[in-house]
Design an enzyme around this catalytic site. Structure first.
Site, PDB file in Angstrom:
ATOM      1  N   GLU A 251       0.832  -1.217   0.000  1.00  0.00           N
ATOM      2  CA  GLU A 251       0.000   0.000   0.000  1.00  0.00           C
ATOM      3  C   GLU A 251       0.861   1.258   0.000  1.00  0.00           C
ATOM      4  O   GLU A 251       0.651   2.203   0.762  1.00  0.00           O
ATOM      5  CB  GLU A 251      -0.963  -0.005   1.196  1.00  0.00           C
ATOM      6  CG  GLU A 251      -1.899  -1.203   1.245  1.00  0.00           C
ATOM      7  CD  GLU A 251      -2.915  -1.248   0.107  1.00  0.00           C
ATOM      8  OE1 GLU A 251      -2.993  -0.298  -0.703  1.00  0.00           O
ATOM      9  OE2 GLU A 251      -3.650  -2.250   0.035  1.00  0.00           O
TER      10      GLU A 251
ATOM     11  N   CYS B 245     -18.424  -5.340 -17.683  1.00  0.00           N
ATOM     12  CA  CYS B 245     -18.387  -5.964 -19.015  1.00  0.00           C
ATOM     13  C   CYS B 245     -17.482  -7.187 -19.122  1.00  0.00           C
ATOM     14  O   CYS B 245     -17.515  -7.884 -20.124  1.00  0.00           O
ATOM     15  CB  CYS B 245     -17.987  -4.927 -20.066  1.00  0.00           C
ATOM     16  SG  CYS B 245     -16.247  -4.437 -19.955  1.00  0.00           S
TER      17      CYS B 245
ATOM     18  N   VAL C 177      -8.206   9.585   0.038  1.00  0.00           N
ATOM     19  CA  VAL C 177      -8.013   8.346   0.778  1.00  0.00           C
ATOM     20  C   VAL C 177      -9.306   7.988   1.495  1.00  0.00           C
ATOM     21  O   VAL C 177      -9.769   8.722   2.372  1.00  0.00           O
ATOM     22  CB  VAL C 177      -6.853   8.471   1.793  1.00  0.00           C
ATOM     23  CG1 VAL C 177      -6.735   7.208   2.630  1.00  0.00           C
ATOM     24  CG2 VAL C 177      -5.549   8.784   1.080  1.00  0.00           C
TER      25      VAL C 177
ATOM     26  N   GLY D 201     -11.487   1.064   1.957  1.00  0.00           N
ATOM     27  CA  GLY D 201     -12.659   0.226   1.763  1.00  0.00           C
ATOM     28  C   GLY D 201     -12.350  -0.931   0.841  1.00  0.00           C
ATOM     29  O   GLY D 201     -11.255  -1.043   0.300  1.00  0.00           O
TER      30      GLY D 201
ATOM     31  N   TYR E 270     -15.627   0.069  -3.583  1.00  0.00           N
ATOM     32  CA  TYR E 270     -14.913   0.124  -4.860  1.00  0.00           C
ATOM     33  C   TYR E 270     -15.230  -1.087  -5.719  1.00  0.00           C
ATOM     34  O   TYR E 270     -15.552  -2.157  -5.213  1.00  0.00           O
ATOM     35  CB  TYR E 270     -13.393   0.163  -4.625  1.00  0.00           C
ATOM     36  CG  TYR E 270     -12.923   1.373  -3.890  1.00  0.00           C
ATOM     37  CD1 TYR E 270     -12.662   2.554  -4.562  1.00  0.00           C
ATOM     38  CD2 TYR E 270     -12.736   1.353  -2.506  1.00  0.00           C
ATOM     39  CE1 TYR E 270     -12.225   3.686  -3.892  1.00  0.00           C
ATOM     40  CE2 TYR E 270     -12.306   2.476  -1.822  1.00  0.00           C
ATOM     41  CZ  TYR E 270     -12.047   3.636  -2.526  1.00  0.00           C
ATOM     42  OH  TYR E 270     -11.619   4.755  -1.855  1.00  0.00           O
TER      43      TYR E 270
END
Length: 189
Positions: free
Chosen positions: A93, A152, A169, A172, A177
């Site tokens: 991260e 798709c 920021v 989640g 997302y």
């Protein structure tokens, strides 16, 4: 990935960056590389930002629940203090770290460490995120991973935020997302 042979016996450092959208497997790939380094009897130290407590306070955990022990830290300079005699240093991260991270990675690589960094290359607005663009410019090796678009089924490289919140920021998972391809990111609300 090609690693040049070291016939002189000295330890050569490098910076590897694993980037992509959310749900593309960045942390999974980081964990895989770090576990392989441990199998090779290399000394490994792993760091993550202290703010990332989504799956675990201490461990790095992938979406598939694969995990490896890490040290949560507040700033990138701490890596220089805590890396010890590690041959390989993992950082997850990376987009959440401060602007000193590229210099820290450079220092470590110059000292002979293999540095493997994983992070989002774009934020939810499609703009470069945090220090990843700077790390990409310094990287010896780059791996760009892709997710699958939930709309798709094509290759996805965008992290679409489902909640109307404009802060860059916002920690989640699938609740906030979803991965999308370029077309679905821009065309489907």
């Amino acid at each position: 990935m090609f690693i040049e042979p070291n016939i002189s016996g000295e330890r050569r450092g490098s910076i590897e960056v694993i980037c992509g959208s959310m749900f593309s497997g960045k942390t999974e790939e980081l964990i895989r590389r770090l576990k392989r380094a441990k199998i090779a009897n290399l000394r490994v130290e792993i760091f993550k930002p202290k703010i990332d407590v989504r799956y675990d306070v201490q461990n790095i955990v992938s979406h598939d629940e694969n995990a490896i022990q890490s040290t949560p830290i507040d700033n990138s300079q701490t890596i220089l203090l805590l890396h010890g005699e590690a041959d390989v240093i993992g950082i997850d991260e990376a987009q959440f770290f401060d602007d000193q991270l590229p210099d820290v990675c450079d220092q470590l690589a110059l000292r002979g460490h293999r540095v493997i960094v994983a992070g989002l290359d774009m934020d939810y607005t499609g703009k470069p995120f945090g220090q990843i663009p700077f790390l990409l410019s310094k990287a010896d090796y780059i791996t760009k991973l892709h997710a699958i678009c939930v709309k798709c089924g094509n290759i996805a490289n965008y992290s679409f935020r489902k909640k109307a919140d404009t802060s860059q920021v916002l920690l989640g998972e699938k609740d906030l997302y979803e991965p999308r391809c370029r077309k679905c990111y821009y065309e489907i609300p």
